[in-house]
Design an enzyme around this catalytic site. Sequence first.
Site, PDB file in Angstrom:
ATOM      1  N   ASN A  94     -40.163 -92.368  11.361  1.00 30.27           N
ATOM      2  CA  ASN A  94     -38.600 -93.277  11.819  1.00 30.27           C
ATOM      3  C   ASN A  94     -38.265 -93.240  12.534  1.00 30.27           C
ATOM      4  O   ASN A  94     -37.636 -92.142  12.778  1.00 30.27           O
ATOM      5  CB  ASN A  94     -38.882 -94.382  10.504  1.00 30.27           C
ATOM      6  CG  ASN A  94     -38.928 -96.288  11.256  1.00 30.27           C
ATOM      7  OD1 ASN A  94     -38.420 -96.065  12.083  1.00 30.27           O
ATOM      8  ND2 ASN A  94     -39.335 -96.390  10.096  1.00 30.27           N
ATOM      9  N   HIS A 126     -27.646 -70.092   6.511  1.00 30.58           N
ATOM     10  CA  HIS A 126     -26.695 -69.895   7.545  1.00 30.58           C
ATOM     11  C   HIS A 126     -25.558 -68.636   6.095  1.00 30.58           C
ATOM     12  O   HIS A 126     -25.953 -69.743   5.108  1.00 30.58           O
ATOM     13  CB  HIS A 126     -25.050 -70.339   7.708  1.00 30.58           C
ATOM     14  CG  HIS A 126     -25.937 -71.616   8.556  1.00 30.58           C
ATOM     15  ND1 HIS A 126     -25.535 -71.113  10.678  1.00 30.58           N
ATOM     16  CD2 HIS A 126     -25.979 -73.129   8.543  1.00 30.58           C
ATOM     17  CE1 HIS A 126     -25.989 -72.545  10.692  1.00 30.58           C
ATOM     18  NE2 HIS A 126     -26.478 -73.681  10.085  1.00 30.58           N
ATOM     19  N   GLY A 133     -36.843 -93.018   3.277  1.00 32.91           N
ATOM     20  CA  GLY A 133     -35.853 -92.514   4.037  1.00 32.91           C
ATOM     21  C   GLY A 133     -34.837 -92.023   3.143  1.00 32.91           C
ATOM     22  O   GLY A 133     -33.671 -91.860   2.225  1.00 32.91           O
ATOM     23  N   ARG A 184     -43.412 -87.031 -11.785  1.00 33.66           N
ATOM     24  CA  ARG A 184     -45.105 -87.456 -12.142  1.00 33.66           C
ATOM     25  C   ARG A 184     -46.052 -86.709 -10.966  1.00 33.66           C
ATOM     26  O   ARG A 184     -45.755 -86.385 -10.192  1.00 33.66           O
ATOM     27  CB  ARG A 184     -45.561 -88.620 -12.387  1.00 33.66           C
ATOM     28  CG  ARG A 184     -44.747 -89.419 -11.449  1.00 33.66           C
ATOM     29  CD  ARG A 184     -45.254 -91.608 -11.897  1.00 33.66           C
ATOM     30  NE  ARG A 184     -45.944 -91.799 -11.600  1.00 33.66           N
ATOM     31  CZ  ARG A 184     -47.111 -93.068 -11.216  1.00 33.66           C
ATOM     32  NH1 ARG A 184     -46.275 -93.644 -10.892  1.00 33.66           N
ATOM     33  NH2 ARG A 184     -47.748 -93.557 -10.667  1.00 33.66           N
TER      34      ARG A 184
END
Length: 178
Positions: free
Chosen positions: A76, A106, A132, A173
């Site tokens: 997305n 780094h 998200g 879980r």
Amino acid sequence: MRSGQPYDAHTPEMVAFRRRTKEKLHRLNVTEYHTDKMKEVSRSIFPNSAPDFFVEPPFYCDYGDGICAAEGVFINFGAVILDGAKVTIGRNTRIAPGVHIYTAGHPLDADERDEWEYCKPVSIGERCWIGGHATICPGVSIGDRCVIGAGAVVVHDIPADSLAVGNPARVIRKLNQK
């Protein structure tokens, strides 16, 4: 870089490679949505991914050819993949808005950090859901059928059939247990 050895990302060759990719990404991000032209630009950026791999613009990456997405993968909008090392995404995996996947690392020492960086591959299994704004860090492997909660920061491997959430992400879980 792809082998995990220290490298200088600021050589003229590296800068030129990223510049070419950024030019292609610009075309992807402004091309008319869901058209043959969008598919053509996408194929040029992701030559090592399945033909039906779909990225919702805007999308950002370093090189594109380090991303190896299988059939049915959907990413997305607002995702970022730093693909200095290989990023493998298994079939039918879905990635939510704003997810960041990093292969670049780094040194902690400032003098070393001025000189070089390194990359470690990331692997995401089949049929996963990455929530998200999750962040997946260098060297992480996520097993098949996992769910990574929104906002999770994945710094360690996640075994198959797991729900992982938090910062740092931890398995809370098991999933898909019959």
